[in-house]
Write a protein that holds these residues in place. Structure first.
Motif, PDB file in Angstrom:
ATOM      1  N   CYS A  82       0.855  -1.197   0.000  1.00 11.29           N
ATOM      2  CA  CYS A  82       0.000   0.000   0.000  1.00 11.29           C
ATOM      3  C   CYS A  82       0.892   1.248   0.000  1.00 11.29           C
ATOM      4  O   CYS A  82       0.840   2.084   0.910  1.00 11.29           O
ATOM      5  CB  CYS A  82      -0.925   0.003   1.212  1.00 11.29           C
ATOM      6  N   GLN A  83       1.697   1.345  -1.016  1.00  9.62           N
ATOM      7  CA  GLN A  83       2.683   2.429  -1.083  1.00  9.62           C
ATOM      8  C   GLN A  83       2.002   3.779  -1.249  1.00  9.62           C
ATOM      9  O   GLN A  83       1.136   3.963  -2.103  1.00  9.62           O
ATOM     10  CB  GLN A  83       3.655   2.173  -2.238  1.00  9.62           C
ATOM     11  N   ASN A  84       2.385   4.730  -0.364  1.00 14.87           N
ATOM     12  CA  ASN A  84       1.891   6.116  -0.410  1.00 14.87           C
ATOM     13  C   ASN A  84       0.379   6.215  -0.219  1.00 14.87           C
ATOM     14  O   ASN A  84      -0.246   7.157  -0.707  1.00 14.87           O
ATOM     15  CB  ASN A  84       2.292   6.793  -1.721  1.00 14.87           C
ATOM     16  N   LYS A  85      -0.237   5.255   0.484  1.00 11.62           N
ATOM     17  CA  LYS A  85      -1.668   5.316   0.770  1.00 11.62           C
ATOM     18  C   LYS A  85      -1.893   5.918   2.154  1.00 11.62           C
ATOM     19  O   LYS A  85      -1.246   5.533   3.119  1.00 11.62           O
ATOM     20  CB  LYS A  85      -2.305   3.922   0.716  1.00 11.62           C
ATOM     21  N   LYS A  86      -2.843   6.845   2.239  1.00 15.71           N
ATOM     22  CA  LYS A  86      -3.124   7.484   3.522  1.00 15.71           C
ATOM     23  C   LYS A  86      -3.903   6.582   4.472  1.00 15.71           C
ATOM     24  O   LYS A  86      -3.948   6.849   5.674  1.00 15.71           O
ATOM     25  CB  LYS A  86      -3.916   8.789   3.298  1.00 15.71           C
ATOM     26  N   GLU A  87      -4.499   5.550   3.923  1.00 16.54           N
ATOM     27  CA  GLU A  87      -5.283   4.625   4.758  1.00 16.54           C
ATOM     28  C   GLU A  87      -4.994   3.210   4.278  1.00 16.54           C
ATOM     29  O   GLU A  87      -5.157   2.899   3.100  1.00 16.54           O
ATOM     30  CB  GLU A  87      -6.773   4.929   4.656  1.00 16.54           C
ATOM     31  N   ALA A  88      -4.564   2.342   5.200  1.00 20.06           N
ATOM     32  CA  ALA A  88      -4.203   0.981   4.797  1.00 20.06           C
ATOM     33  C   ALA A  88      -4.290   0.041   5.992  1.00 20.06           C
ATOM     34  O   ALA A  88      -4.214   0.453   7.156  1.00 20.06           O
ATOM     35  CB  ALA A  88      -2.793   0.950   4.202  1.00 20.06           C
ATOM     36  N   MET A  89      -4.445  -1.224   5.666  1.00 14.09           N
ATOM     37  CA  MET A  89      -4.452  -2.279   6.693  1.00 14.09           C
ATOM     38  C   MET A  89      -3.859  -3.536   6.080  1.00 14.09           C
ATOM     39  O   MET A  89      -4.072  -3.836   4.905  1.00 14.09           O
ATOM     40  CB  MET A  89      -5.861  -2.566   7.201  1.00 14.09           C
ATOM     41  N   ILE A  90      -3.108  -4.294   6.884  1.00 12.18           N
ATOM     42  CA  ILE A  90      -2.601  -5.590   6.459  1.00 12.18           C
ATOM     43  C   ILE A  90      -2.846  -6.582   7.589  1.00 12.18           C
ATOM     44  O   ILE A  90      -2.740  -6.233   8.773  1.00 12.18           O
ATOM     45  CB  ILE A  90      -1.094  -5.519   6.092  1.00 12.18           C
ATOM     46  N   GLY A  91      -3.244  -7.791   7.217  1.00 10.53           N
ATOM     47  CA  GLY A  91      -3.563  -8.787   8.238  1.00 10.53           C
ATOM     48  C   GLY A  91      -3.008 -10.154   7.894  1.00 10.53           C
ATOM     49  O   GLY A  91      -2.826 -10.503   6.725  1.00 10.53           O
ATOM     50  N   TYR A  92      -2.675 -10.915   8.952  1.00  7.06           N
ATOM     51  CA  TYR A  92      -2.200 -12.291   8.835  1.00  7.06           C
ATOM     52  C   TYR A  92      -3.010 -13.147   9.808  1.00  7.06           C
ATOM     53  O   TYR A  92      -3.888 -12.651  10.516  1.00  7.06           O
ATOM     54  CB  TYR A  92      -0.710 -12.386   9.186  1.00  7.06           C
ATOM     55  N   SER A  93      -2.696 -14.424   9.848  1.00  5.85           N
ATOM     56  CA  SER A  93      -3.381 -15.297  10.792  1.00  5.85           C
ATOM     57  C   SER A  93      -3.128 -14.881  12.229  1.00  5.85           C
ATOM     58  O   SER A  93      -3.993 -15.029  13.085  1.00  5.85           O
ATOM     59  CB  SER A  93      -2.927 -16.751  10.601  1.00  5.85           C
ATOM     60  N   ASN A  94      -1.945 -14.349  12.518  1.00  4.50           N
ATOM     61  CA  ASN A  94      -1.567 -14.072  13.904  1.00  4.50           C
ATOM     62  C   ASN A  94      -1.627 -12.604  14.308  1.00  4.50           C
ATOM     63  O   ASN A  94      -1.532 -12.298  15.494  1.00  4.50           O
ATOM     64  CB  ASN A  94      -0.149 -14.584  14.179  1.00  4.50           C
ATOM     65  N   CYS A  95      -1.764 -11.690  13.342  1.00  6.02           N
ATOM     66  CA  CYS A  95      -1.771 -10.276  13.719  1.00  6.02           C
ATOM     67  C   CYS A  95      -2.362  -9.436  12.595  1.00  6.02           C
ATOM     68  O   CYS A  95      -2.497  -9.893  11.455  1.00  6.02           O
ATOM     69  CB  CYS A  95      -0.361  -9.786  14.057  1.00  6.02           C
ATOM     70  N   SER A  96      -2.675  -8.185  12.938  1.00  5.97           N
ATOM     71  CA  SER A  96      -3.120  -7.208  11.938  1.00  5.97           C
ATOM     72  C   SER A  96      -2.594  -5.835  12.337  1.00  5.97           C
ATOM     73  O   SER A  96      -2.426  -5.537  13.526  1.00  5.97           O
ATOM     74  CB  SER A  96      -4.652  -7.179  11.836  1.00  5.97           C
ATOM     75  N   LEU A  97      -2.349  -5.003  11.324  1.00  5.09           N
ATOM     76  CA  LEU A  97      -1.823  -3.648  11.544  1.00  5.09           C
ATOM     77  C   LEU A  97      -2.597  -2.694  10.648  1.00  5.09           C
ATOM     78  O   LEU A  97      -2.819  -2.986   9.468  1.00  5.09           O
ATOM     79  CB  LEU A  97      -0.322  -3.618  11.244  1.00  5.09           C
ATOM     80  N   ARG A  98      -2.959  -1.541  11.203  1.00  2.91           N
ATOM     81  CA  ARG A  98      -3.806  -0.593  10.462  1.00  2.91           C
ATOM     82  C   ARG A  98      -3.402   0.840  10.805  1.00  2.91           C
ATOM     83  O   ARG A  98      -3.068   1.143  11.950  1.00  2.91           O
ATOM     84  CB  ARG A  98      -5.277  -0.822  10.841  1.00  2.91           C
ATOM     85  N   TYR A  99      -3.434   1.714   9.795  1.00  2.00           N
ATOM     86  CA  TYR A  99      -3.258   3.145  10.058  1.00  2.00           C
ATOM     87  C   TYR A  99      -4.209   3.917   9.152  1.00  2.00           C
ATOM     88  O   TYR A  99      -4.669   3.418   8.114  1.00  2.00           O
ATOM     89  CB  TYR A  99      -1.802   3.587   9.846  1.00  2.00           C
ATOM     90  N   SER A 100      -4.492   5.172   9.525  1.00  2.00           N
ATOM     91  CA  SER A 100      -5.446   5.981   8.759  1.00  2.00           C
ATOM     92  C   SER A 100      -5.251   7.454   9.103  1.00  2.00           C
ATOM     93  O   SER A 100      -4.667   7.796  10.137  1.00  2.00           O
ATOM     94  CB  SER A 100      -6.882   5.558   9.084  1.00  2.00           C
ATOM     95  N   ASP A 101      -5.754   8.325   8.198  1.00  2.00           N
ATOM     96  CA  ASP A 101      -5.727   9.756   8.469  1.00  2.00           C
ATOM     97  C   ASP A 101      -6.973  10.203   9.223  1.00  2.00           C
ATOM     98  O   ASP A 101      -7.130  11.390   9.510  1.00  2.00           O
ATOM     99  CB  ASP A 101      -5.589  10.552   7.170  1.00  2.00           C
ATOM    100  N   ARG A 102      -7.864   9.276   9.517  1.00  2.00           N
ATOM    101  CA  ARG A 102      -9.062   9.592  10.306  1.00  2.00           C
ATOM    102  C   ARG A 102      -9.068   8.733  11.567  1.00  2.00           C
ATOM    103  O   ARG A 102      -8.566   7.611  11.581  1.00  2.00           O
ATOM    104  CB  ARG A 102     -10.339   9.335   9.494  1.00  2.00           C
ATOM    105  N   ARG A 103      -9.625   9.254  12.634  1.00  2.00           N
ATOM    106  CA  ARG A 103      -9.661   8.546  13.914  1.00  2.00           C
ATOM    107  C   ARG A 103     -10.705   7.423  13.821  1.00  2.00           C
ATOM    108  O   ARG A 103     -11.900   7.685  13.729  1.00  2.00           O
ATOM    109  CB  ARG A 103     -10.001   9.505  15.048  1.00  2.00           C
ATOM    110  N   PHE A 104     -10.221   6.179  13.848  1.00  2.00           N
ATOM    111  CA  PHE A 104     -11.129   5.040  13.708  1.00  2.00           C
ATOM    112  C   PHE A 104     -11.260   4.230  14.993  1.00  2.00           C
ATOM    113  O   PHE A 104     -11.986   3.228  15.015  1.00  2.00           O
ATOM    114  CB  PHE A 104     -10.627   4.112  12.587  1.00  2.00           C
TER     115      PHE A 104
END
Length: 679
Positions: A111-133
């Motif tokens: 998710c190169q240069n994306k202001k909002e993105a998430m990636i997930g696996y079986s054991n974990c997930s990571l998320r960032y955004s420009d809005r408070r979620f």
């Protein structure tokens, strides 16, 4: 000729199909999904881009401390970045850290240069955004991964699965961890269980978690109905179910009555505005096969393939059955029993902090033992078989299948086992006082074993052996009974452990033979140590050694007297000075009758000839009686005389007499011990 060609063709089809299925399974185990908002980008070198990097680094640095972390990097106007990371609750800190570090690296690539993105696996997930979620649930888009194999009884399985997830979602939503696991059975076999797990991100409220879980649960009938295993991920929650235990214990344990299947719920396919969804396999190649539409097509194609595989394999199996005469139903039930005891390596690593030295309880002949604590607070003991130990897969499977079927208060309870990544692990209930030898043979600790406790330990071991020899569904010879294999619970009650060398006995079988002598010298009966003959009387001999050790506080194998412990006790018995061998740490606070009776029983158990030893049922009768009349013990096996004692007993050569003369002496030397009570 045509029939043989058909068989060969079906065999090839089975082989190729199984290869395809195994490839699919590896993707199922290593799935990865990511969500990128394509309409909202930032430029390289911008303040927002710098804040994204700071946010990701902060999430990666703090995730493993608690498995959940949220942060925000404040900037001017639209430069603030909000981030969240969460690991699966049942994995170790080390696995959590590894997963999050991989996610932090991959999210920038996918998710190169994306202001909002998430990636997930079986054991974990990571998320960032420009809005408070934070605290705001997001159910879509949804990624689902299904096992291509179907369950055997779908009409029973589906409603039970629905009820299981209904209960789990309620439990998880009301818990502070937003997490729950549980089981439900769907047939008459105890091993036919459904194991389920649900989890929400911990920032969600109870209602938000519940609604998120209900949304992804409703996906199951649409994508993965009847599948043996399913994993479904949304942005704020996920679930999993399998027909094997992928976690150790349950915070929700469910046994549900059979009921007709509920009508399939509707599937809301609304997605996050402006978001796209893609998936990749573990090798990093992009693939759209994990989206909902392609999953349905893949499952349909896999089902057709499975039908061909099943037809071919059934035909092949039928032909093989005629040749081998095997019973597949028995084999399948055996495999189900084994499968129900499987425990994931991640669960064990999390419980033992990756086999940390500070959790190590001790070192046995087959490997170290670790203490562990599960996520629900349950304490366990994990025996980790070393690669160079004498106990291999055969012994491990023996112990698993035997101990899992044995239920008795004086036998240690086996919770499961693990055979992942070359590890061979056995998981037991944790007994806080450890093994008997660590207390009995310790000069400082043995004083805590007053006579009442020692006698209770003797009786408890006897009851456990009686169960193994006569009362359980399987007649079992332990073959390695010794002080280090007797564990003590919080009330100092004994539990027999370590069944790696145990042998099954048929109902009419009286003796077995083996060319592989295994056990501990000092506790091994003479007929077993010399010739490999074993029987219930072999365990009786080991029990007798244990009794004498409990009375004297001395270990047979390291007895300091020039003679051995058994000879020492017998010489004192024949000279009328038996009470002189009592452990001095007992003081004078012990009942004379019970001590003499225990010495008498111990000496009866260690006689040379197996036929002269009592059975465990006879021993239980002696232990529970206040008046016993039994034969005087003959000279013990492995007798060593120092010449310091001058005995007037004609029993000094008793072990070499003929049967008739021995019987006459036994009748002459009967001993009666009585305890008098005031009227």
């Amino acid at each position: 000729m045509k029939q043989s060609v058909a068989i060969v063709t079906l065999q090839l089809l089975c082989f190729v199909s199984l290869l395809l299925l195994s490839t699919y399974a590896s993707v199922f185990d290593d799935e990865r999904y990511f969500l990128c908002n394509p309409t909202n980008n930032y430029t390289n070198g911008s303040i927002y881009g710098q804040n994204v990097n700071t946010t990701i680094n902060s999430l990666a640095s703090n995730a493993s401390s608690d498995g959940f972390y949220i942060t925000s990097v404040v900037g001017q106007d639209l430069d603030t970045v909000y981030g969240l990371v969460q690991c699966l609750y049942i994995i170790s800190k080390e696995d959590c850290q590894t997963c999050v570090e991989t996610a932090a690296k991959d999210i920038g690539n996918f998710c190169q240069n994306k202001k909002e993105a998430m990636i997930g696996y079986s054991n974990c997930s990571l998320r960032y955004s420009d809005r408070r979620f934070f605290s705001t649930p997001s159910n879509s888009p949804i990624a689902a991964f299904a096992n291509t194999a179907d369950v055997t009884y779908p009409d029973v399985f589906n409603p039970q699965l629905a009820n299981l997830f209904k209960n789990l979602s309620s439990t998880a939503a009301s818990s502070t961890l937003r997490f729950a696991v549980g089981t439900a059975s769907y047939s008459d076999f105890a091993s036919d269980n459904i194991y389920g797990m649900v989890q929400c991100t911990r920032d969600l409220s109870e209602n938000s978690c519940s609604s998120c879980l209900q949304e992804i649960i409703s996906v199951i009938p649409q994508c993965c109905r009847q599948s043996r295993g399913v994993r479904i991920f949304a942005v704020s929650c996920n679930l999993r179910h399998e027909l094997y235990r992928f976690f150790l214990t349950t915070s929700t344990s469910i046994s549900l009555p059979l009921s007709p299947p509920p009508p399939p719920p509707s599937l809301d396919r609304n997605s996050v505005p402006g978001a796209t969804t893609n998936t990749t396999s573990s090798d990093g190649k992009k693939s759209t096969s994990k989206t909902m539409v392609v999953i349905v097509v893949s499952v349909a194609m896999a089902a057709m393939l499975v039908i061909l595989v099943v037809c071919g394999c059934l035909f092949w199996r039928k032909a093989k059955k005629k040749v081998a005469g095997s019973d597949p139903d028995v084999h399948d039930h055996h495999e189900r029993n084994m499968e129900s005891l499987l425990i994931g390596l991640d669960t064990i690593k999390a419980a033992t902090r990756n086999f940390s030295d500070e959790y190590k309880l001790g070192q046995g002949g087959f490997g170290p033992v670790y203490k562990g604590t599960l996520f629900d607070g349950t304490e366990i003991a994990v025996k980790r078989l070393s690669s160079n130990s004498g106990q291999g897969l055969i012994e491990l499977k023996t112990e698993v299948m035997l101990v899992a079927k044995l239920l008795h208060r004086n036998l240690v309870k086996l919770l499961g086992f693990c055979l992942e990544e070359k590890e061979k692990l056995l998981v037991y209930e944790f007994l806080p006082n450890g093994s008997l030898d660590k207390i009995l043979f310790d000069q400082n600790k043995r004083s805590s074993l007053e006579w009442e406790r020692r006698y209770r330990i003797i009786v408890g071991i006897a009851r456990g052996l009686l169960y193994l020899h006569e009362d359980s569904q399987l007649r079992i010879i332990h073959r390695d009974l010794k002080a280090s294999n007797i564990l003590l619970d919080e009330q100092m009650n004994p539990k027999i452990s370590d069944f790696g060398l145990a042998k099954l006995f048929g109902d009419s079988q009286t003796r077995g033979n083996t060319t592989r002598i295994a056990g501990t010298y000092g506790y091994m009966a003479p007929e077993y140590a010399r010739n490999g003959y074993f029987s219930p009387k072999s365990d009786v001999y080991s029990f007798g050694v244990l009794v004498l050790e409990l009375v004297t506080g001395h270990k047979n194998s390291v007895f300091r007297d020039p003679t051995n412990l058994l000879s020492h006790a017998w010489l004192h018995w024949t000279n009328g000075t038996a009470l002189e061998i009592i452990d001095p740490s007992l003081g004078d606070q012990w009942p004379r009758f019970e001590v003499l009776k225990s010495i008498h029983i111990g000496l009866l158990c260690v006689q040379e000839a197996a036929a002269d030893r009592p059975t465990m049922s006879e021993i239980i009768t002696m232990l529970s009686s206040y008046t016993i009349t039994v034969a005087a013990p003959l000279r013990p096996a492995f007798f060593v005389s120092t010449g310091n004692f001058s005995t007037d007993s004609a029993l000094d050569s008793g072990s070499s007499r003929t049967g008739d003369s021995r019987e006459r002496e036994r009748s002459v030397n009967d001993v009666t011990i009585s305890e008098l009570h005031p009227r």
